[in-house]
Write a protein that holds these residues in place. Structure first.
Motif, mmCIF file in Angstrom:
data_model
loop_
_atom_site.group_PDB
_atom_site.id
_atom_site.type_symbol
_atom_site.label_atom_id
_atom_site.label_comp_id
_atom_site.label_asym_id
_atom_site.label_seq_id
_atom_site.Cartn_x
_atom_site.Cartn_y
_atom_site.Cartn_z
ATOM 1 N N ASP A 1 7.493 18.386 88.443
ATOM 2 C CA ASP A 1 6.322 18.118 88.023
ATOM 3 C C ASP A 1 6.256 16.572 87.379
ATOM 4 O OD1 ASP A 1 5.087 20.589 88.026
ATOM 5 O OD2 ASP A 1 6.518 21.325 86.408
ATOM 6 N N LYS B 1 8.017 22.498 82.118
ATOM 7 C CA LYS B 1 7.873 21.550 82.884
ATOM 8 C C LYS B 1 9.300 21.123 83.904
ATOM 9 C CE LYS B 1 3.441 20.002 82.288
ATOM 10 N NZ LYS B 1 3.187 20.872 81.079
ATOM 11 N N ARG B 2 9.007 21.261 85.105
ATOM 12 C CA ARG B 2 10.295 20.901 85.990
ATOM 13 C C ARG B 2 10.222 19.297 86.045
ATOM 14 N NH1 ARG B 2 7.283 24.160 89.155
ATOM 15 N NH2 ARG B 2 6.646 22.516 90.413
ATOM 16 N N TRP C 1 0.615 12.480 83.574
ATOM 17 C CA TRP C 1 0.128 13.677 83.892
ATOM 18 C C TRP C 1 -1.215 14.320 83.491
ATOM 19 C CZ3 TRP C 1 2.494 17.650 86.954
ATOM 20 C CH2 TRP C 1 2.205 18.778 86.645
ATOM 21 N N THR D 1 -3.965 10.682 96.090
ATOM 22 C CA THR D 1 -3.080 11.625 96.041
ATOM 23 C C THR D 1 -2.838 12.236 94.670
ATOM 24 O OG1 THR D 1 -0.906 10.362 95.606
ATOM 25 C CG2 THR D 1 -1.563 10.476 97.796
ATOM 26 N N ASN D 2 -1.915 13.190 94.414
ATOM 27 C CA ASN D 2 -1.776 13.862 92.932
ATOM 28 C C ASN D 2 -0.686 13.067 92.359
ATOM 29 O OD1 ASN D 2 -3.639 15.716 93.066
ATOM 30 N ND2 ASN D 2 -2.375 17.039 94.434
ATOM 31 N N LEU E 1 5.499 15.366 98.238
ATOM 32 C CA LEU E 1 4.964 16.530 97.081
ATOM 33 C C LEU E 1 3.618 16.610 97.298
ATOM 34 C CD1 LEU E 1 7.041 15.421 93.976
ATOM 35 C CD2 LEU E 1 7.860 17.297 95.599
ATOM 36 N N SER E 2 3.290 17.780 97.258
ATOM 37 C CA SER E 2 1.770 18.545 97.305
ATOM 38 C C SER E 2 1.173 18.450 96.009
ATOM 39 C CB SER E 2 1.613 19.755 98.141
ATOM 40 O OG SER E 2 2.366 20.578 97.699
ATOM 41 N N GLY E 3 2.184 18.885 94.974
ATOM 42 C CA GLY E 3 1.297 19.171 93.728
ATOM 43 C C GLY E 3 1.345 17.842 92.896
ATOM 44 N N ARG E 4 0.897 17.802 91.528
ATOM 45 C CA ARG E 4 0.919 16.715 90.794
ATOM 46 C C ARG E 4 2.007 16.380 90.377
ATOM 47 N NH1 ARG E 4 -3.704 14.923 88.517
ATOM 48 N NH2 ARG E 4 -3.424 13.634 86.559
ATOM 49 N N CYS E 5 2.369 15.148 90.417
ATOM 50 C CA CYS E 5 3.760 14.549 89.764
ATOM 51 C C CYS E 5 3.366 13.290 89.042
ATOM 52 C CB CYS E 5 4.629 14.619 91.026
ATOM 53 S SG CYS E 5 6.361 14.044 90.430
ATOM 54 N N GLN F 1 11.034 20.148 93.405
ATOM 55 C CA GLN F 1 9.352 20.353 93.461
ATOM 56 C C GLN F 1 9.058 19.786 91.746
ATOM 57 O OE1 GLN F 1 6.789 21.317 95.993
ATOM 58 N NE2 GLN F 1 8.743 20.599 97.092
#
Length: 349
Positions: free
Chosen positions: A80, A8-9, A243, A177-178, A119-123, A78
């Protein structure tokens, strides 16, 4: 711990500080790809240097009061998951630098949240505040997450304001949002490698290592003492739950602390420490001292019920582990090895 963290980042703001160093070290051992953003360590020695954290993370020096820099860092990493720990964390220092305290703790936190919005991804985001966010009436009751926020000194008040900002960002911008965000409230964290000024454990260690009496300025102040690994374990569980679950119950504030009956006065910390490192202490409470709460206790029932997080070490174990860390490292043992051994004893590896 689960294998959730492998690969995971993770972005840790304040990774050069006491809690940030412990957290970054733990995340590295769990297999996470850790990036940091923080000011340079402000103590000498510094746990960040003692444990060689720079070699374990994608290390970057920067000030969270710089909105553009924060935005660039978040876009670059970016992440997570994000743990926001960067802060001006000292009550007494907040009286000397109130504007800097508010700028860092409130606007710096807003800069982090605003950057994460892009951010566009899940976080999953854990915004770390303090046990001192509550309007403390010192009436003997432990505070739960439904009690009113407040704060007398600039540090406490700025962290309460940060809680309002977190709630505002979550409700105003994150719906649909994510991004999943919660706040974590813990304080009076002790453990090996804290070298800050005007904190009781570093003061104990500095005095005893020099063969001098410990100067205690407020021996009757009652606090919810806990080893640094206790709240960090809570942060990790909370982040993982954010998450993996869309349940809004996790997108809220959480207390992390010992059982309320385990809150102890400062004199108990000193007395217990002297069982493991003989010496003596003096009460040097000044008559004109700035205001600090005399009694503070948290109710951690919510984190226990929803996250399954419970204290693992007793008050006596916490003091013993803390003093043994300093004595072991002072005798020449590797700080990283001592820390890893304590992580293993805690059940964190």
């Amino acid at each position: 711990m689960s294998d959730f963290w492998s690969g995971k980042r993770v972005l840790v703001s304040g990774h050069t500080g006491f809690k940030g160093s412990w957290l970054s070290f733990w995340l590295n051992k769990l297999g996470a790809d850790v990036a940091g953003l923080a000011l340079s360590p402000d103590t000498n020695p510094a746990l960040f240097d003692q444990m060689g954290i720079e070699a374990l993370v994608d290390h970057m020096i920067g000030d969270i009061r710089d909105a553009d820099l924060v935005a660039r860092r978040v876009a670059e990493v970016q992440p997570d998951l994000v743990f926001h720990l960067a802060a001006q964390p000292l009550v007494i220092e907040s009286y000397a630098t109130p504007l800097e305290t508010w700028q860092t703790n409130v606007m710096g936190s807003c800069h982090v949240m605003q950057a994460i919005r892009q951010l566009s991804g899940r976080c999953a985001v854990v915004m770390v505040t303090t046990d001192k966010v509550y309007e403390n009436l010192e009436d003997g009751r432990p505070y739960n997450e439904q009690h009113s926020l407040g704060g007398h000194d600039p540090y406490s008040a700025s962290k309460a304001a940060m809680e309002f900002a977190v709630s505002s960002w979550r409700r105003s911008f994150l719906g649909g949002t994510n991004i999943r965000m919660a706040s974590a409230r813990a304080g009076n964290v002790i453990g090996g490698g804290d070298w800050a000024a005007n904190r009781i454990v570093p003061d104990i260690v500095r005095a005893l290592s020099r063969g001098k009496p410990i100067e205690v300025r407020n021996p009757d102040a009652v606090r919810p003492w806990q080893h640094v690994l206790e709240p960090l374990a809570g942060y990790l569980v909370l982040a993982e739950r954010l998450w993996t679950s869309d349940d809004p119950v996790y997108q809220s504030g959480f207390n992390f602390g010992p059982d309320p009956q385990d809150a102890r006065p400062v004199r108990d910390v000193v007395t217990e420490a002297l069982r493991h490192w003989p010496g003596r202490w003096n009460d040097v409470s000044p008559e004109d001292a700035v205001h600090e709460a005399g009694l503070l206790s948290l109710d951690p029932a919510k984190s226990e019920a929803l996250l399954g997080v419970k204290p693992r070490w007793s008050f006596e174990q916490t003091i013993e582990k803390t003093i043994n860390w300093y004595r072991s490292v002072g005798d020449g043992k590797s700080a990283a090895e001592v820390t890893e051994a304590q992580l293993s004893d805690f059940g964190g590896l």
